[in-house]
Design a protein around this motif. Sequence first.
Motif, PDB file in Angstrom:
ATOM      1  N   UNK A   1       0.855  -1.184   0.000  1.00  0.00           N
ATOM      2  CA  UNK A   1       0.000   0.000   0.000  1.00  0.00           C
ATOM      3  C   UNK A   1       0.890   1.233   0.000  1.00  0.00           C
ATOM      4  N   UNK A   2       0.590   2.193  -0.920  1.00  0.00           N
ATOM      5  CA  UNK A   2       1.363   3.427  -0.966  1.00  0.00           C
ATOM      6  C   UNK A   2       0.840   4.351   0.128  1.00  0.00           C
ATOM      7  N   UNK A   3       1.736   4.695   1.036  1.00  0.00           N
ATOM      8  CA  UNK A   3       1.315   5.470   2.205  1.00  0.00           C
ATOM      9  C   UNK A   3       1.693   6.933   2.024  1.00  0.00           C
ATOM     10  N   UNK A   4       2.839   7.376   2.594  1.00  0.00           N
ATOM     11  CA  UNK A   4       3.225   8.774   2.464  1.00  0.00           C
ATOM     12  C   UNK A   4       3.609   9.117   1.027  1.00  0.00           C
ATOM     13  N   UNK A   5       3.340  10.322   0.599  1.00  0.00           N
ATOM     14  CA  UNK A   5       3.681  10.721  -0.762  1.00  0.00           C
ATOM     15  C   UNK A   5       3.952  12.215  -0.838  1.00  0.00           C
ATOM     16  N   UNK A   6       4.734  12.574  -1.836  1.00  0.00           N
ATOM     17  CA  UNK A   6       5.018  13.985  -2.106  1.00  0.00           C
ATOM     18  C   UNK A   6       5.009  14.167  -3.623  1.00  0.00           C
ATOM     19  N   UNK A   7       4.297  15.169  -4.106  1.00  0.00           N
ATOM     20  CA  UNK A   7       4.228  15.438  -5.535  1.00  0.00           C
ATOM     21  C   UNK A   7       3.245  14.566  -6.270  1.00  0.00           C
TER      22      UNK A   7
END
Length: 723
Positions: free
Chosen positions: A67-73
Amino acid sequence: MIGGISSEKASSAMPENRGQQSSGGVAPRRRQADLNEVLASATRLACEILKSDASTIALLDEKGCLTFRGQHGLSPQFGERWHRHPTESITGSVFRTGRPSVASDLLADRKCAGDPLAGEGLRSLLVVPLRTGDDVTGCLCIGDRRPRHFSPLDVQLAGLFADQVALSIENTRLCEQEREQRQRAEALVDVLSVAASDLSFRKVLATISQSVLDFTVGERCSIFLFNEETHTLEPVMAVGPGDAALFEKFRASIGLPIPEFKGIGEAIRAWEPIVEENAPASTVLPPAWVKEFEVKSAVVYPLVHREKTVGILVVNTFSDFTHFPEEEVETLAAVAKQAAIIIENARLHERLKEQAITDSLTGLYNHRHIHERLDGEFARASRSSQPLAVLMLDMDNLKFFNDTRGHLVGDEALRHAAGVFRKALRVSDILGRYGGDEFLAILPETSRDEAEQTGHRIVSLLAEHPLSPADSGQRVTLGVSIGVACYPEDGVGTRELLALADAALYEAKRLGGGRLVSAHQSVIEPPAAWSLGFGFLHSLLNALAHKDPYTRRHCEDNVRYVDRLADRLHLPADAKESLRKAALLHDVGKIAIPDSTLLKPGPLDSSEWEVMRQHVQFGETIVRGISQISDAIEPVATHHERYDGAGYPRGLKGNEIPLLGRILAAVDAYSAMTLDRPYRKALSHEEAKEELRKGSGSQFDPAVVKAFLAVIEAEEQARAKAA
């Protein structure tokens, strides 16, 4: 920790309703916010370090998906949309192999065309593993929206950064686990402190059950305790049963036989929890119990105290199947260990309380507690203007029975009689052993006719159910005499009721026993020759003499002494008459003292002295209720006061004590000293006179002592001359 990556702890509150949460009792929203803060900082820093457009971190969820949790951009919804199995995508390949991967152009590479990050418009992608020790725990993904070739230096830099990110994530998780453990420990302390603060057995069980529900995913907490006699686990408490009908079923359950528990029995012996998340399919839980209480998922915790299983604590759901987190199971296992100790302590406290109010021979209430119950029932009857009846019961010829068959058989007779009395009484009636072979039954909201019917039923039942002494093969018919007194017609206080019931009992025994006499039947108009002018008091005095032969001689001595002392002190005729009445009646309150205390062949202990001292108040109450002798109240009520104020019951001092009371105190003491008692031989007259002199000014009025000694010496001189 790198730059803004934080593993800050948070003190989150336990949620009020955990429902189906899988967090094991820790507030999930706050835990998620802490980890997201670390991930957001890491992805932002990754973009800054590698001069990239976007970054995200993939972690395994509880279902085993990346699961993709933290993200930026990236778009805000990106992490919510994508959940991939580790076998899919470039990210899954890195997670499986633990080796970094670079894609310079996602659109040109057919293998990456379906990658979630390609859908975010990224053209170039660098994925490096997140390692904790030898384990890969996730992936750091760094990308650009233009084709870009990531150099070996970029890969190395990203790998070093990923190691720091993995360490920060691990530290955050450890902090959260520590916080979870602390919260569970605090919850456990709360459970134990609250439960241990109240030794009421039912409250302890309810507190433990409710506290367990407060931090479990379960919907019901039940406690079963082991019954060694029936070899069953008996239901004693259930909280959160789902509906009233189910709770009534639980209360009506007679217990679960241990053999039906199969695997539960083995688990109990192993002292380990049993987790059954599909209860209907369980081969361990009893199918009938699962069906009856609609159990979906359950955890069974043995309650073990001092290497002995005392029961089980069951947490279950009934609305849906539920996963019980491992940390919750471990925490509740610790709760169960401590709960077993608290439950056993509460049970011991209940048993001690029961022993304190129970007669050890018959299992009935003891003398002290039956008095307390009478006071309580009398107060209730007075408030509600309801009738109240008391039955004084005395076994016929039990002394002869003991002498001929032995005291063990006599004890068996008392137990047998107590059982018969119980059967004859209603559930609302109260029965106690008054002392020796006497019993007292309290019948709330009962008229005289109803009380007499109950008494006659007791006499008949006892005659119909003879005693069969152990190993004798014989059947012995027992008899009982009963005295009845009723409120409000027979008296306005408990002491009067007891005194009248005792007088009626004496009358029943005088008539041959095996019968009932009611108080109103024993109050006969006095013959004209009775100089003191009172009626039923004759029965009382006879009853007292029957209980304690010493009393008759003692009272006769007192009357003789006060006659002479009153003349010596030149008291008026009416005071002399009052003093004579008091001398005769001063111990009438002893009618309410149990034989075991009144006739004890040895010194009384502190509790027995407390009972014996009550005879003054009993006597005062009896005398106060009879107008013809009410002038004797003061000396009867004060003959145990001391001149120095250390007497009883009021602690009066010096001239606060009425003169007639001071006179009777000295006379009563001298007579008591010069008569044999069950626990000591009489003093000589010289020794008794010396005791009067020693007590002058402390126990006795000096003027009274001086006059009384003169009376005694005058009698001695007269006897010497006559000889």
